[in-house]
Design an enzyme around this catalytic site. Structure first.
Site, PDB file in Angstrom:
ATOM      1  N   THR A 296      35.339  -9.492  -6.853  1.00 31.44           N
ATOM      2  CA  THR A 296      36.341  -9.927  -5.726  1.00 31.44           C
ATOM      3  C   THR A 296      37.383 -10.745  -6.460  1.00 31.44           C
ATOM      4  OG1 THR A 296      36.620 -11.815  -4.280  1.00 31.44           O
ATOM      5  CG2 THR A 296      34.772 -12.154  -6.033  1.00 31.44           C
TER       6      THR A 296
ATOM      7  N   PHE B 121      25.726 -11.087   1.344  1.00 33.04           N
ATOM      8  CA  PHE B 121      26.610 -10.503   0.381  1.00 33.04           C
ATOM      9  C   PHE B 121      25.719 -10.562  -0.741  1.00 33.04           C
ATOM     10  CE2 PHE B 121      30.165  -9.468  -2.038  1.00 33.04           C
ATOM     11  CZ  PHE B 121      31.176  -9.321  -1.017  1.00 33.04           C
TER      12      PHE B 121
ATOM     13  N   PHE C 198      22.187 -26.633  -4.802  1.00 34.66           N
ATOM     14  CA  PHE C 198      22.932 -25.337  -4.623  1.00 34.66           C
ATOM     15  C   PHE C 198      22.521 -24.297  -5.741  1.00 34.66           C
ATOM     16  CE2 PHE C 198      27.226 -23.798  -6.322  1.00 34.66           C
ATOM     17  CZ  PHE C 198      27.658 -23.287  -4.922  1.00 34.66           C
TER      18      PHE C 198
ATOM     19  N   HIS D 145      39.130 -12.806  -4.905  1.00 34.31           N
ATOM     20  CA  HIS D 145      39.165 -14.415  -4.603  1.00 34.31           C
ATOM     21  C   HIS D 145      37.861 -15.144  -4.941  1.00 34.31           C
ATOM     22  CE1 HIS D 145      37.271 -12.068  -1.275  1.00 34.31           C
ATOM     23  NE2 HIS D 145      37.186 -13.281  -0.737  1.00 34.31           N
TER      24      HIS D 145
ATOM     25  N   VAL E  50      27.976 -14.871  -6.131  1.00 33.08           N
ATOM     26  CA  VAL E  50      29.524 -14.784  -6.283  1.00 33.08           C
ATOM     27  C   VAL E  50      29.873 -14.056  -7.261  1.00 33.08           C
ATOM     28  CG1 VAL E  50      31.673 -15.519  -5.655  1.00 33.08           C
ATOM     29  CG2 VAL E  50      29.686 -16.864  -4.771  1.00 33.08           C
ATOM     30  N   ILE E  51      30.261 -12.858  -7.600  1.00 28.95           N
ATOM     31  CA  ILE E  51      30.501 -12.020  -8.867  1.00 28.95           C
ATOM     32  C   ILE E  51      31.828 -11.643  -8.919  1.00 28.95           C
ATOM     33  CG2 ILE E  51      29.751 -10.037  -9.814  1.00 28.95           C
ATOM     34  CD1 ILE E  51      27.044 -10.042  -8.337  1.00 28.95           C
TER      35      ILE E  51
HETATM   36  N1  INI Z   1      30.586 -13.576  -0.749  1.00 34.44           N
HETATM   37  C1  INI Z   1      29.522 -13.795  -1.771  1.00 34.44           C
HETATM   38  O1  INI Z   1      28.690 -14.425  -1.385  1.00 34.44           O
HETATM   39  N2  INI Z   1      29.482 -13.114  -2.954  1.00 34.44           N
HETATM   40  C2  INI Z   1      30.809 -12.656  -3.191  1.00 34.44           C
HETATM   41  O2  INI Z   1      30.627 -12.220  -4.556  1.00 34.44           O
HETATM   42  C3  INI Z   1      31.659 -12.306  -2.517  1.00 34.44           C
HETATM   43  N3  INI Z   1      33.022 -11.339  -3.134  1.00 34.44           N
HETATM   44  O3  INI Z   1      32.778 -10.897  -4.083  1.00 34.44           O
HETATM   45  O4  INI Z   1      34.178 -11.464  -2.252  1.00 34.44           O
HETATM   46  C4  INI Z   1      31.791 -12.856  -1.349  1.00 34.44           C
HETATM   47  N4  INI Z   1      32.937 -12.707  -0.445  1.00 34.44           N
HETATM   48  C5  INI Z   1      32.767 -12.954   1.077  1.00 34.44           C
HETATM   49  C6  INI Z   1      32.886 -14.267   1.361  1.00 34.44           C
HETATM   50  O5  INI Z   1      31.917 -15.052   1.144  1.00 34.44           O
HETATM   51  C7  INI Z   1      33.169 -14.363   3.162  1.00 34.44           C
HETATM   52  O6  INI Z   1      31.970 -13.642   3.725  1.00 34.44           O
HETATM   53  C8  INI Z   1      34.391 -13.530   3.377  1.00 34.44           C
HETATM   54  O7  INI Z   1      35.611 -13.929   2.876  1.00 34.44           O
HETATM   55  C9  INI Z   1      34.702 -13.788   4.957  1.00 34.44           C
HETATM   56  O8  INI Z   1      34.795 -15.101   5.373  1.00 34.44           O
END
Ligand code: INI
Length: 176
Positions: free
Chosen positions: A104, A39, A131, A106, A99-100
């Protein structure tokens, strides 16, 4: 020249105290595991490059002693981190992701679980986990922390992994 308080001898004169502190050289034969998220791979690819650069140039770790594992997103980091740490085959594990918030709703759950799960894996196994997950408001801020104007969080995480691996090895030599 202005006085630099960090040079004060009083502050560092603990000559009689047995002191443990890691350095950036990898312990002899130490292997390292990187876990990286697909991601936001535009950002995470740069974190991986930074981490490999630190392991090689600061730690003296050959690429043959590094394992790279990809997971879908930051939420999945802890499972792979825990498994690799528990294998007993690595001196430290380096978790990398981005993680942005803008992308998202969530954000807090994903970022929070990545952090607390990685921390739990470290404490449950006794293997250091660094981390290197960037948490930002937008992609621009993330790229700034991935090798442009605000350093490279992957490089820094690998340095932390090296230091903690070195510290754990030093403690272990004294049976601690
Ligand atoms: N995962 C990330 O690594 N970065 C993000 O910004 C992100 N967003 O934006 O949602 C993200 N979502 C996916 C999450 O980590 C899981 O892969 C997904 O929820 C399935 O379990």
């Amino acid at each position: 020249m202005p006085r630099d308080p960090s040079n004060d001898t009083e502050k560092h004169s603990h000559m009689s105290v047995k002191t443990y502190e890691g350095d950036l050289r990898a312990p002899e034969g130490a292997r390292f595991a990187i876990v990286a998220c697909r991601f936001n791979h535009l950002v995470v690819d740069r974190l991986v490059e930074g981490a490999l650069d630190a392991l090689r140039r600061a730690g003296g770790v050959p690429e043959s002693d590094v394992v790279l594992t990809w997971v879908p997103g930051a939420f999945e980091l802890p499972l792979a981190v825990k498994r690799l740490a528990a294998s007993g085959k690595f001196a430290a594990v380096i978790a990398l992701g981005a993680v942005i918030r803008g992308s998202t709703p969530h954000f807090d759950f994903v970022a929070g679980q990545a952090a607390s799960g990685s921390s739990a894996a470290m404490l449950e196994t006794g293997v250091p986990v660094a981390f290197g997950v960037i948490t930002t408001e937008n992609i621009e801020q993330a790229l700034e922390r991935a090798g442009t104007k605000a350093g490279n969080k992957g490089f820094e995480a690998a340095q932390t992994a090296l230091e903690m691996a070195s510290l754990v090895a030093a403690l272990g030599r004294d049976g601690l």
